[in-house]
Design a protein around this motif. Structure first.
Motif, PDB file in Angstrom:
ATOM      1  N   THR A   1      -8.107   0.336  -4.705  1.00 16.50           N
ATOM      2  CA  THR A   1      -6.656   0.515  -4.781  1.00 16.50           C
ATOM      3  C   THR A   1      -6.048  -0.179  -3.566  1.00 16.50           C
ATOM      4  OG1 THR A   1      -6.700   2.510  -3.444  1.00 16.50           O
ATOM      5  CG2 THR A   1      -6.935   2.805  -5.836  1.00 16.50           C
ATOM      6  N   LEU A   2      -4.731  -0.334  -3.575  1.00 14.58           N
ATOM      7  CA  LEU A   2      -4.088  -0.979  -2.422  1.00 14.58           C
ATOM      8  C   LEU A   2      -4.247  -0.141  -1.160  1.00 14.58           C
ATOM      9  CD1 LEU A   2      -0.814  -2.717  -3.653  1.00 14.58           C
ATOM     10  CD2 LEU A   2      -3.092  -3.671  -3.332  1.00 14.58           C
ATOM     11  N   VAL A   3      -4.426   1.186  -1.332  1.00 14.00           N
ATOM     12  CA  VAL A   3      -4.659   2.038  -0.155  1.00 14.00           C
ATOM     13  C   VAL A   3      -6.026   1.699   0.452  1.00 14.00           C
ATOM     14  CG1 VAL A   3      -5.030   4.422   0.601  1.00 14.00           C
ATOM     15  CG2 VAL A   3      -3.152   3.893  -0.951  1.00 14.00           C
ATOM     16  N   GLU A   4      -7.024   1.596  -0.413  1.00 11.31           N
ATOM     17  CA  GLU A   4      -8.374   1.237   0.075  1.00 11.31           C
ATOM     18  C   GLU A   4      -8.380  -0.197   0.637  1.00 11.31           C
ATOM     19  OE1 GLU A   4     -10.770   4.040  -3.127  1.00 11.31           O
ATOM     20  OE2 GLU A   4     -10.123   2.029  -3.691  1.00 11.31           O
TER      21      GLU A   4
ATOM     22  N   ILE B   1      -7.635  -3.428   7.550  1.00 13.43           N
ATOM     23  CA  ILE B   1      -7.441  -3.011   8.948  1.00 13.43           C
ATOM     24  C   ILE B   1      -8.785  -2.988   9.679  1.00 13.43           C
ATOM     25  CG2 ILE B   1      -6.804  -1.021  10.396  1.00 13.43           C
ATOM     26  CD1 ILE B   1      -4.489  -0.539   8.366  1.00 13.43           C
ATOM     27  N   GLN B   2      -9.822  -2.487   9.001  1.00 12.12           N
ATOM     28  CA  GLN B   2     -11.156  -2.503   9.625  1.00 12.12           C
ATOM     29  C   GLN B   2     -11.589  -3.935   9.934  1.00 12.12           C
ATOM     30  OE1 GLN B   2     -13.319  -0.088   6.610  1.00 12.12           O
ATOM     31  NE2 GLN B   2     -13.787   1.276   8.330  1.00 12.12           N
ATOM     32  N   LEU B   3     -11.314  -4.819   8.993  1.00 17.08           N
ATOM     33  CA  LEU B   3     -11.673  -6.225   9.202  1.00 17.08           C
ATOM     34  C   LEU B   3     -10.886  -6.812  10.379  1.00 17.08           C
ATOM     35  CD1 LEU B   3     -13.068  -8.876   8.305  1.00 17.08           C
ATOM     36  CD2 LEU B   3     -11.236  -9.193   6.639  1.00 17.08           C
TER      37      LEU B   3
ATOM     38  N   ALA C   1      -1.898   0.708  -7.309  1.00 17.16           N
ATOM     39  CA  ALA C   1      -2.177  -0.650  -7.813  1.00 17.16           C
ATOM     40  C   ALA C   1      -3.578  -1.042  -7.342  1.00 17.16           C
ATOM     41  CB  ALA C   1      -1.148  -1.630  -7.276  1.00 17.16           C
ATOM     42  N   GLU C   2      -4.255  -1.860  -8.172  1.00 15.93           N
ATOM     43  CA  GLU C   2      -5.672  -2.146  -7.895  1.00 15.93           C
ATOM     44  C   GLU C   2      -5.943  -3.635  -7.691  1.00 15.93           C
ATOM     45  OE1 GLU C   2      -8.866   0.751  -9.995  1.00 15.93           O
ATOM     46  OE2 GLU C   2      -7.777  -0.594 -11.327  1.00 15.93           O
ATOM     47  N   ILE C   3      -6.985  -3.903  -6.959  1.00 11.57           N
ATOM     48  CA  ILE C   3      -7.557  -5.256  -6.920  1.00 11.57           C
ATOM     49  C   ILE C   3      -8.943  -5.137  -7.554  1.00 11.57           C
ATOM     50  CG2 ILE C   3      -8.317  -7.166  -5.462  1.00 11.57           C
ATOM     51  CD1 ILE C   3      -6.187  -6.323  -3.432  1.00 11.57           C
TER      52      ILE C   3
ATOM     53  N   ALA D   1       0.834  -1.217   0.000  1.00  7.40           N
ATOM     54  CA  ALA D   1       0.000   0.000   0.000  1.00  7.40           C
ATOM     55  C   ALA D   1       0.865   1.262   0.000  1.00  7.40           C
ATOM     56  CB  ALA D   1      -0.925  -0.007   1.217  1.00  7.40           C
ATOM     57  N   GLY D   2       2.060   1.181   0.605  1.00  3.12           N
ATOM     58  CA  GLY D   2       2.937   2.350   0.656  1.00  3.12           C
ATOM     59  C   GLY D   2       3.692   2.562  -0.644  1.00  3.12           C
ATOM     60  N   ALA D   3       4.188   1.473  -1.237  1.00  6.59           N
ATOM     61  CA  ALA D   3       5.029   1.603  -2.438  1.00  6.59           C
ATOM     62  C   ALA D   3       4.208   1.656  -3.721  1.00  6.59           C
ATOM     63  CB  ALA D   3       6.008   0.435  -2.493  1.00  6.59           C
TER      64      ALA D   3
END
Ligand code: AMP
Length: 547
Positions: A41-44, A50-52, A26-28, A20-22
């Motif tokens: 995105t990897l950020v989302e 983390i919520q999970l 990038a997407e899933i 997520a940082g680098a």
């Protein structure tokens, strides 16, 4: 003297933080069971994971607890991979194609505390639920609007995430801590659990991104058709984040037409899966008269890739990486990337090499031994049982002392049960499973070789070779085949003629049995066990004549 370097435990949560940082963009991309396409995105992805993780903790999941998943390839399944392991629990992926009996066995054996399931699998769980642990929490992987009317009490996945913080201090623990669990389907006895550690998983992810150089390129898209429910989708959930690839998750529809459409839409560069899947895609490519846009790389493993399949892909400029591995090896052991010097070799020589199972990955040692345990040379000729050793190989089985005691030899190597050769260039060639080799008059015949060449016949869609009892030769090979759509079935002489270019006369099958389909295992391989059961009343032609 010890080196003076820091020691940070190798943890799965660090792969998420790194990805997520680098590679924040990038997407899933996932085909959802709800029917639409979802992108994050990897950020989302990190925030939802983390919520999970917080949601899991709120429901009492603790270090070492087993949390099961019964799901297709999709973003929620990926979130589970990272959230469960991230908090130190164990992600136990269940193969939905297992028999009810096997599923009941493994869930009880694993002592799963929570079971996450896609909406598709509600009926499956309803049918076996009475035999699963009584205090199990069930979570259905969808949102409120799509919650099905399940005949058992279940939570909603999105409810677990709702209102939870999007930041976390991931716990630090020993890198040897278990993070994943996958049971091998096992042809005899109960399934056995391979219990992966954070260390083995991180090392495997790194090893893959280093070795599989044709695939792992930042910004390109990879399609794991290989399921997340079986051996970590060959490590792609980790290697993709390590290398900044977009992941395209196909959901439940794995037929040629659906895969072609998705690959075309998402411009998938690299696609990974077992040979049976690619047969469907090749059929669709033929129908459309073109390959999906952007498609340039395919990784085939799980069972031997037929030569004709490799040739078909290479002719359309799709580079084939033929890989070999096992559940017990995290799973990849060898990869099919060609050495540079091979580029100038004729097409046929390159295809010959690509038909082999490739060279070993860094950190996976290979040895061949004869029946007495003596080492055999890597000369491309000596055929022996294959043993492996390395940081990504099991040291035993989860809660199974009997199987653990038999897993390793006296030198600490794991016996794969595969029979193989290794040539001086380091290329492994799997000849057979030890128990599937056909022994005729004391000489071995490779069923894989027979199948591969047989499937190159245009009228043969699928072929499995098995040995049948024979009074004089002990065993003789026969071929069980499925005719290609609309093709006229060739007779035995024609099949033997087709094979005779590559085999000695005594190695040719004595019969061809035509069937509508060949039974597959839960992981999509020919099930020789079920095939033999199906043909229990079959008699060799010579026995029929003399009966
Ligand atoms: P599994 O643990 O279910 O993934 O099965 C592992 C077994 O699949 C190996 O021991 C091999 O017998 C077989 N296998 C996997 N990849 C290949 C391959 N590329 N060629 C031939 N057999 C393979």
């Amino acid at each position: 003297m010890k080196g003076m370097m820091m020691h940070q435990p190798l943890l799965v949560s660090e792969i998420l933080e790194f990805g997520a940082g680098a590679y924040p963009k990038a997407e899933i991309v996932s085909v959802r069971t709800e029917g639409d396409i979802h992108r994050e995105t990897l950020v989302e992805f990190r925030e939802r994971t983390i919520q999970l993780a917080h949601g899991l903790k709120a429901h009492g999941v603790e270090l070492g607890d087993r949390v099961a998943t019964l799901a297709w390839n999709g973003y929620r399944h990926m979130e589970l991979y990272y959230a469960i392991s991230g908090i130190g629990a164990v992600c136990h992926t269940i193969n939905p194609r297992l028999s009810a009996e096997q599923m009941i066995y493994i869930v009880n054996h694993a002592e799963d505390k929570v079971l996450f399931l896609d909406t598709t699998f509600v009926p499956l769980i309803a049918a076996v639920k009475d035999h699963l642990p009584k205090d199990m929490t069930y979570v259905i992987m969808t949102d409120k609007a799509h919650m099905p009317d399940a005949p058992f009490e279940a939570l909603c996945y999105e409810d677990l995430l709702e209102g939870q913080p999007t930041e976390i201090e991931w716990p630090l623990f020993d890198e040897e801590t278990a993070c994943g669990l996958c049971y091998t389907s096992g042809t005899t006895g109960n399934p056995k659990g391979a219990l992966y550690s954070h260390r083995s998983t991180v090392l495997h992810g790194m090893m893959m991104s280093v070795m599989q150089t044709t695939t792992f390129n930042e910004g390109l898209s990879v399609l794991p058709v290989v399921p997340l429910f079986h051996v970590n989708a060959w490590g792609l959930p980790y290697s993709s984040l390590l290398s900044g690839m977009n992941m395209v998750m196909p959901g439940p529809a794995l037929d040629g037409e659906s895969l072609f459409k998705l690959m075309d839409q998402e411009k998938v560069f690299s696609a990974w899966g077992v040979p049976t899947i690619w047969q469907g895609l090749l059929g669709e490519i033929e129908k459309q008269g073109r390959k999906p846009e952007g498609f340039g790389d395919v990784v085939i493993g799980g069972s031997a890739a037929p030569r004709s399949m490799i040739e078909a892909f290479e002719k359309m400029d799709v580079s084939v990486g033929h890989a070999w591995g096992m559940t017990e090896m995290s799973p990849v052991g060898t990869h099919g990337i060609m050495p540079k010097w091979m580029e100038n070799e004729p097409f046929d020589t390159r295809i010959d090499y690509k038909s082999k199972q490739g060279r070993r990955c860094f950190g996976v040692e290979l040895k061949l031994v004869d029946e007495d345990g003596n080492r055999l040379p890597h000369d491309g000729k000596a055929v022996g049982e294959l043993y492996v050793r390395g940081n990504t190989v099991v040291s035993g089985y989860f809660k199974n002392e009997e199987a653990s005691a038999k897993a390793l030899d006296s030198e600490g190597w794991f016996g794969t049960g595969d029979v193989a050769t290794i040539d001086p260039n380091g290329f492994l060639s799997i000849q057979d499973r030890a128990k599937d080799l056909i022994k005729s008059g004391g000489e071995w015949i490779s069923s894989i070789d027979l199948e591969n060449i047989a499937m190159a016949h245009p009228a043969i869609a699928q072929a499995a070779a098995i040995g049948v009892a024979h009074p004089r030769w002990d065993e003789r090979p026969i071929l069980v085949a499925v005719a290609a759509e609309g093709a006229e079935k060739p007779d035995l002489d024609e099949v033997r003629e087709h094979l005779s270019e590559h085999f000695a006369k005594w190695q040719l099958p004595d019969d061809v049995v035509w069937v509508d389909s060949i039974p597959l295992t839960a992981t999509g391989k020919f099930s020789k066990l079920n095939l033999r059961k199906q043909l229990a009343d079959y008699k060799h032609p010579e026995l029929r004549e003399t009966a």
